[in-house]
Design an enzyme around this catalytic site. Structure first.
Site, PDB file in Angstrom:
ATOM      1  N   GLU A 180      23.788 -15.312  -4.411  1.00  0.00           N
ATOM      2  CA  GLU A 180      23.559 -16.003  -5.688  1.00  0.00           C
ATOM      3  C   GLU A 180      24.645 -15.632  -6.693  1.00  0.00           C
ATOM      4  OE1 GLU A 180      21.365 -14.513  -3.854  1.00  0.00           O
ATOM      5  OE2 GLU A 180      19.436 -15.554  -3.885  1.00  0.00           O
TER       6      GLU A 180
ATOM      7  N   GLU B 287      28.481  -7.882   2.237  1.00  0.00           N
ATOM      8  CA  GLU B 287      27.968  -6.506   2.332  1.00  0.00           C
ATOM      9  C   GLU B 287      29.112  -5.504   2.422  1.00  0.00           C
ATOM     10  OE1 GLU B 287      25.136  -6.581   5.565  1.00  0.00           O
ATOM     11  OE2 GLU B 287      23.721  -7.757   4.358  1.00  0.00           O
TER      12      GLU B 287
HETATM   13  N1  THU Z   1      20.625 -11.149  -0.306  1.00  0.00           N
HETATM   14  C1  THU Z   1      21.156 -12.195  -0.999  1.00  0.00           C
HETATM   15  O1  THU Z   1      22.314 -12.574  -0.769  1.00  0.00           O
HETATM   16  N2  THU Z   1      20.397 -12.784  -1.938  1.00  0.00           N
HETATM   17  C2  THU Z   1      19.135 -12.402  -2.268  1.00  0.00           C
HETATM   18  O2  THU Z   1      18.565 -12.893  -3.229  1.00  0.00           O
HETATM   19  C3  THU Z   1      18.446 -11.403  -1.448  1.00  0.00           C
HETATM   20  C4  THU Z   1      19.298 -10.621  -0.519  1.00  0.00           C
HETATM   21  C5  THU Z   1      21.457 -10.476   0.681  1.00  0.00           C
HETATM   22  C6  THU Z   1      21.852  -9.078   0.279  1.00  0.00           C
HETATM   23  C7  THU Z   1      22.090  -8.444   1.614  1.00  0.00           C
HETATM   24  O3  THU Z   1      23.420  -8.715   2.024  1.00  0.00           O
HETATM   25  C8  THU Z   1      21.149  -9.156   2.541  1.00  0.00           C
HETATM   26  O4  THU Z   1      20.766 -10.351   1.889  1.00  0.00           O
HETATM   27  C9  THU Z   1      19.900  -8.351   2.879  1.00  0.00           C
HETATM   28  O5  THU Z   1      19.282  -7.874   1.753  1.00  0.00           O
END
Ligand code: THU
Length: 161
Positions: free
Chosen positions: A75, A64
């Site tokens: 992913e 993030e």
């Molecule tokens: N996130 C993922 O890593 N993969 C997904 O398919 C859905 C969301 C992460 C993005 C963000 O850092 C956190 O989960 C909350 O949305």
């Protein structure tokens, strides 16, 4: 007028121990990788491990950023890592593991990741299987092919690829 139907099957296992040892290992790898997430804002850690048809494993965790939109999903980190380390290989199975205290069921990929997974799927003839689970264990959802998650997908074919 003709009506068409789109449907797909998926499996829910009560526990990962019902899966093969290679699948369990992939889920374990994704669970370990979730601890490499940088998720101070959402506290939603995601670990993804990819097993190619020639059995190489690549992993990634979400990263993030204070400027929210530029964060990266697990992913996509895992897919890019695979390309850098092993090159473009046909993918067999992807394990997606979430570590978040409020999340009681496994989570599935966001829309952007579905689109990205579709891109990889469109370059191979075989399905890309998904295993979804929580880092704390419990049920595992098995999807036969990422194609099922993005019907009527936009892809490179529209661009003449
Ligand atoms: N996130 C993922 O890593 N993969 C997904 O398919 C859905 C969301 C992460 C993005 C963000 O850092 C956190 O989960 C909350 O949305």
């Amino acid at each position: 007028m003709e009506t068409y139907q789109y449907k797909f099957d998926y499996n829910v296992y009560k526990d990962k121990r019902s899966l093969s040892s290679v699948d369990q290992a992939l889920i374990n790898e994704a669970a370990m990788t979730s601890q490499k997430a940088y998720a101070p804002y959402s506290k939603f850690k995601v670990g993804v491990s990819i097993r190619t048809t020639d059995q190489t494993i690549s992993s990634g965790a979400n990263q993030e950023n204070g400027a929210f939109p530029i964060g990266q999903c697990a992913e996509r980190v895992a897919l890019y890592s695979m390309i850098q380390v092993h090159g473009r290989q046909p993918i067999d199975t992807i394990a997606i593991v979430v570590d978040n205290k409020n999340q009681k069921t496994p989570a599935s990929p966001c829309g952007s990741c579905r689109q990205m997974l579709h891109e990889y799927r469109s370059h191979q003839t075989t399905p890309i299987r998904l295993l979804l689970s929580l880092a704390t264990g419990g049920e595992v959802i098995e999807l036969y092919d990422v194609k099922d998650l993005l019907p009527f997908a936009f892809d490179g074919l529209f661009l003449g690829q």
